[in-house]
Design an enzyme around this catalytic site. Structure first.
Site, PDB file in Angstrom:
ATOM      1  N   GLU A  17      -0.654  -9.332  -0.441  1.00 52.20           N
ATOM      2  CA  GLU A  17      -2.086  -9.559  -0.155  1.00 52.20           C
ATOM      3  C   GLU A  17      -2.889  -9.627  -1.464  1.00 52.20           C
ATOM      4  O   GLU A  17      -3.825 -10.411  -1.585  1.00 52.20           O
ATOM      5  CB  GLU A  17      -2.613  -8.459   0.780  1.00 52.20           C
ATOM      6  CG  GLU A  17      -2.053  -8.625   2.194  1.00 52.20           C
ATOM      7  CD  GLU A  17      -2.350  -7.441   3.103  1.00 52.20           C
ATOM      8  OE1 GLU A  17      -1.995  -6.305   2.722  1.00 52.20           O
ATOM      9  OE2 GLU A  17      -2.940  -7.633   4.177  1.00 52.20           O
ATOM     10  N   GLU A  61       4.412  -5.101   7.525  1.00 55.31           N
ATOM     11  CA  GLU A  61       3.652  -4.021   8.176  1.00 55.31           C
ATOM     12  C   GLU A  61       4.069  -3.741   9.611  1.00 55.31           C
ATOM     13  O   GLU A  61       4.072  -2.593  10.043  1.00 55.31           O
ATOM     14  CB  GLU A  61       2.140  -4.337   8.130  1.00 55.31           C
ATOM     15  CG  GLU A  61       1.494  -4.115   6.769  1.00 55.31           C
ATOM     16  CD  GLU A  61       1.606  -5.310   5.835  1.00 55.31           C
ATOM     17  OE1 GLU A  61       2.399  -6.234   6.126  1.00 55.31           O
ATOM     18  OE2 GLU A  61       0.901  -5.329   4.824  1.00 55.31           O
ATOM     19  N   GLY A  75       0.497  -4.972   0.891  1.00 53.76           N
ATOM     20  CA  GLY A  75      -0.664  -5.068  -0.004  1.00 53.76           C
ATOM     21  C   GLY A  75      -0.363  -5.783  -1.307  1.00 53.76           C
ATOM     22  O   GLY A  75      -1.268  -6.335  -1.939  1.00 53.76           O
ATOM     23  N   ALA A  95       0.872  -1.176   0.000  1.00 55.43           N
ATOM     24  CA  ALA A  95       0.000   0.000   0.000  1.00 55.43           C
ATOM     25  C   ALA A  95       0.909   1.227   0.000  1.00 55.43           C
ATOM     26  O   ALA A  95       2.056   1.155   0.444  1.00 55.43           O
ATOM     27  CB  ALA A  95      -0.871  -0.011   1.249  1.00 55.43           C
TER      28      ALA A  95
END
Ligand code: COA
Length: 260
Positions: free
Chosen positions: A115, A135, A112, A66
């Site tokens: 993911e 993260e 992300g 992200a």
């Protein structure tokens, strides 16, 4: 919709969506997530598309996570909404698409990025790929399904080690963990994705959707996967694809599925 951050190209029943922010290692900002949602939705609704490949542009990154710059000053409420909107628009959305998605991981797949690859139905990687959920090194946890899908794919113990250490694993380890199904050279990555996609595209799209629904059901809380399998199995008997598939077998010819 014209795209600023992604590319989408369709050939022979296969749509390839490429995250195209190479200077930011294809990090997912909110505009990119919106564009990906739109591209996946369009591809899923198009009867001429039977498989979607998701990859990143350049030779360094699939998606490096992200976009950290975008959420660095978010509040608790904004953080929660970032995760829930992202899951609804992209990660859960991809996992539950009726069209199968292959992630071709061509470099860093972090946060992300991993993911997104894990939301896809099949993952393959180039030998330079590096994967991780870093993260906790930023003071946050995976919020796009990573705490759920990583243990499902590689087991709780390995997932806990990856998430708590914030470490990266290489393609070979990802293969040995079952996180990716195949590894190949960077040059052969998209051709391999196409080879797998082409095999899938010859089968009944209706049955493929039913299989995805039944398999996903086994991972949903409060849903009995075996019951869902029975329902989806029965549903197949009402499709033109089923009539074509069985008829073609009896007539000793190749089936020509219409996805109906
Ligand atoms: N969000 C925002 N920008 C990112 C990013 C991310 N997740 N990952 C990389 N970038 C940007 C960098 O800020 C840099 O931008 P700049 O040139 O404007 O400074 C550019 O992409 C290139 O990255 P850089 O860090 O210089 O490349 P590198 O080869 O030295 O390192 C990584 C590569 C992947 C190890 C490193 O970029 C990294 O750790 N990224 C963050 C990974 C992460 O924590 N993801 C989870 C987010 S929740």
């Amino acid at each position: 919709m014209s795209y600023q951050n992604i590319l989408s190209i369709t050939n022979d029943f296969i749509c390839t969506i490429t995250v195209n922010r190479p200077k930011k290692l294809n990090a997912l900002n909110s505009a990119t997530i919106q564009e990906l949602h739109h591209a996946f939705k369009q591809a899923d609704e198009d009867n001429n598309i039977r498989v979607i490949i998701i990859t990143g542009s350049g030779d360094k990154a699939f998606v490096a996570g992200a976009d950290i710059a975008e959420f660095a000053d978010f509040s608790v409420v904004e953080g929660e909404s970032l995760a829930s909107q992202g899951q609804a628009l992209l990660f859960d959305y991809v996992a539950n698409l009726s069209t199968p998605v292959i992630a071709a991981v061509n470099g860093f797949a972090l946060g992300g990025g991993l993911e997104l690859a894990m939301a896809a139905h099949i993952r393959i990687a180039s030998d330079n790929a590096k994967m991780g959920l870093p993260e906790v090194s930023l003071g946050v946890i995976p919020g796009y399904g990573g705490t759920q899908r990583l243990p499902q794919l590689i087991g709780k113990g390995r997932a806990l080690e990856m998430i708590l250490t914030a470490g990266m694993i290489d393609a070979q380890k990802a293969l040995s963990y079952g996180l990716v199904n195949h590894i190949t050279s960077l040059e052969e990555l998209i051709p391999l994705a196409h080879k797998i996609a082409s095999k899938i595209s010859k089968n009944s799209p209706m049955a493929i959707t039913a299989a995805i629904v039944a398999i996903n059901a086994g991972y949903e809380d409060g849903v009995n996967g075996f019951d869902e399998e029975v329902t989806q199995f029965g549903k197949c008997f009402g499709t033109a694809d089923f009539k074509e598939g069985t008829q073609a077998f009896l007539e000793k010819r190749k089936a020509n599925f219409k996805g109906e």
